[in-house]
Scaffold this active site. Sequence first.
Site, PDB file in Angstrom:
ATOM      1  N   ARG A  33       7.495  14.138  10.482  1.00  0.00           N
ATOM      2  CA  ARG A  33       7.535  14.035   9.020  1.00  0.00           C
ATOM      3  C   ARG A  33       7.307  15.407   8.405  1.00  0.00           C
ATOM      4  O   ARG A  33       6.335  16.094   8.745  1.00  0.00           O
ATOM      5  CB  ARG A  33       6.456  13.059   8.545  1.00  0.00           C
ATOM      6  CG  ARG A  33       6.226  13.035   7.037  1.00  0.00           C
ATOM      7  CD  ARG A  33       5.169  11.987   6.691  1.00  0.00           C
ATOM      8  NE  ARG A  33       4.757  12.014   5.295  1.00  0.00           N
ATOM      9  CZ  ARG A  33       3.567  12.451   4.856  1.00  0.00           C
ATOM     10  NH1 ARG A  33       2.664  12.903   5.727  1.00  0.00           N
ATOM     11  NH2 ARG A  33       3.274  12.432   3.579  1.00  0.00           N
ATOM     12  N   LYS A 220       8.734   4.154  -0.154  1.00  0.00           N
ATOM     13  CA  LYS A 220       7.285   4.108   0.074  1.00  0.00           C
ATOM     14  C   LYS A 220       6.669   3.088  -0.895  1.00  0.00           C
ATOM     15  O   LYS A 220       6.758   3.264  -2.113  1.00  0.00           O
ATOM     16  CB  LYS A 220       6.671   5.486  -0.133  1.00  0.00           C
ATOM     17  CG  LYS A 220       7.156   6.514   0.881  1.00  0.00           C
ATOM     18  CD  LYS A 220       6.744   7.922   0.510  1.00  0.00           C
ATOM     19  CE  LYS A 220       5.241   8.115   0.560  1.00  0.00           C
ATOM     20  NZ  LYS A 220       4.875   9.524   0.262  1.00  0.00           N
TER      21      LYS A 220
END
Length: 496
Positions: A33, A220
């Site tokens: 990430r 998210k």
Amino acid sequence: MVRRTKIVATLGPSTDDPKVLDEMIRAGVDVVRLNFSHGTAEEHKNRAEFVRNRSRAHGRQVGVLVDLQGPKIRIEKFKQGKVVLENGQNFTLDINCPKCEGDEHRVGIAYKDLPKDVSRGDVLLLDDGCIILWVNHVTDTQVQCRVDSGGELSNNKGINRQGGGLSAHSLTDKDREDIKVAAEIQTDYLAISFPRCADDVREAKDLLKSAGGRGGIIAKIERAEALEEETLKEIIAVSDAVMIARGDLGVEIGDAELPAAQKRIIQMSRSANAVVITATQMMRSMVHNPLPTRAEVFDVANAVLDGTDAVMLSEETAMGDYPAKAVAAMSRICMEAEKQDLAKISDHRINTKFGRIDEAIAMATMYTANHLGVKAIAALTESGSTTQWMSRISSGIPIYALTKYVETRRKVTLYRGVYPVSFDAECRTAFETNQEVTDELLRRGAIRNGDLIIITRGDQVGLMGGTNLMKIICVGDKCYLSKENIIDPENINETD
């Protein structure tokens, strides 16, 4: 046993040492990430290139996930870097306070629309809920509060409204520029922060495509309003994956409600054939400790048993003292949890009609594999869709995604129980393909003579969504794998 649950690890200063990154790859990281809340575009480009180079050197495929910063709903800075707030005192969030002039009485705010979004009686939570403010009075430029739970407050801490409701748009001007960088990096996944609805996801998808990117979009889930039943369904439906961002989400809905919300998001995502990542503070003690706490072990294991595709490390690897040990510890926990029967049982879509032929083949494959004692599944795939459907079924059977497309191999690094393999089926007969696939799995130690395997493929090589065949093979059986017993391999009945 091969670990099925994937591990996402955040890159940062602690991982810039080549030795550390090599250790993380050996420990089993599947996706890295890049957190665009920190660092420069050039730093992110270099890290993406570096991890791809090192993963190739290790004979691994490691995916890249770009995580956009999203709206800066934060306070500004203090003169002294931090203050201590006492319970009962007055404290003001002031648009007009100079950026670095905050003190124990007031501080500036980066989110200029905050006075429009709150009213008397609202509760604001700063620094992930460590500081609690009760809104007493609101003007055009100030939110005047009473400190209900004080303590130390430092620069640039986040602001949440209890129950959600802040109107900040999910994509900022910075995000729009960062999407261009993500496309240049050729990110495999793009995570958008604080989406309020499905339209936010669609907008990000369009922007990435316009910039030349081909990665999947991750929504998210970190706003209270995103948890509303219909809103969540719509967000999942238009996303390639969702991330349970438990930091901000827990602040908005309350810690006590977070476990049930996590289970519901995982269940809804898998039911909708979406990939799901569980994130935030999973092993936070390992920022400075070489071993996780028992509570963290249970947290990771429970997410695995609930069916999450991936678990994520944040500051544990980006800033921590033991990045590789954090990955290794998480891997051990996942593998032990996957040994439990609960992680291998599924009734997913057992009573649901299928809308596509390749989807039906994927579901038939998993049903057959789970009931026949199959040791491995080899899916020849163009886009990876067949393996994504397969991975929604809980099983202990490894699924190998064989494809010549590097984008697809990177994409499946996030799918639970799916492992990418470089393979080109063009210019091969059906017989030759079956033999090459079987040989590849034998070389990997995934199977041995006498094992049953399933191979799925399409009649037309190179056709997206064209999977329409499922073949069961007994490894070493000459009727499938030896030319001496086959007069004309081209005439083998693929539906046998």
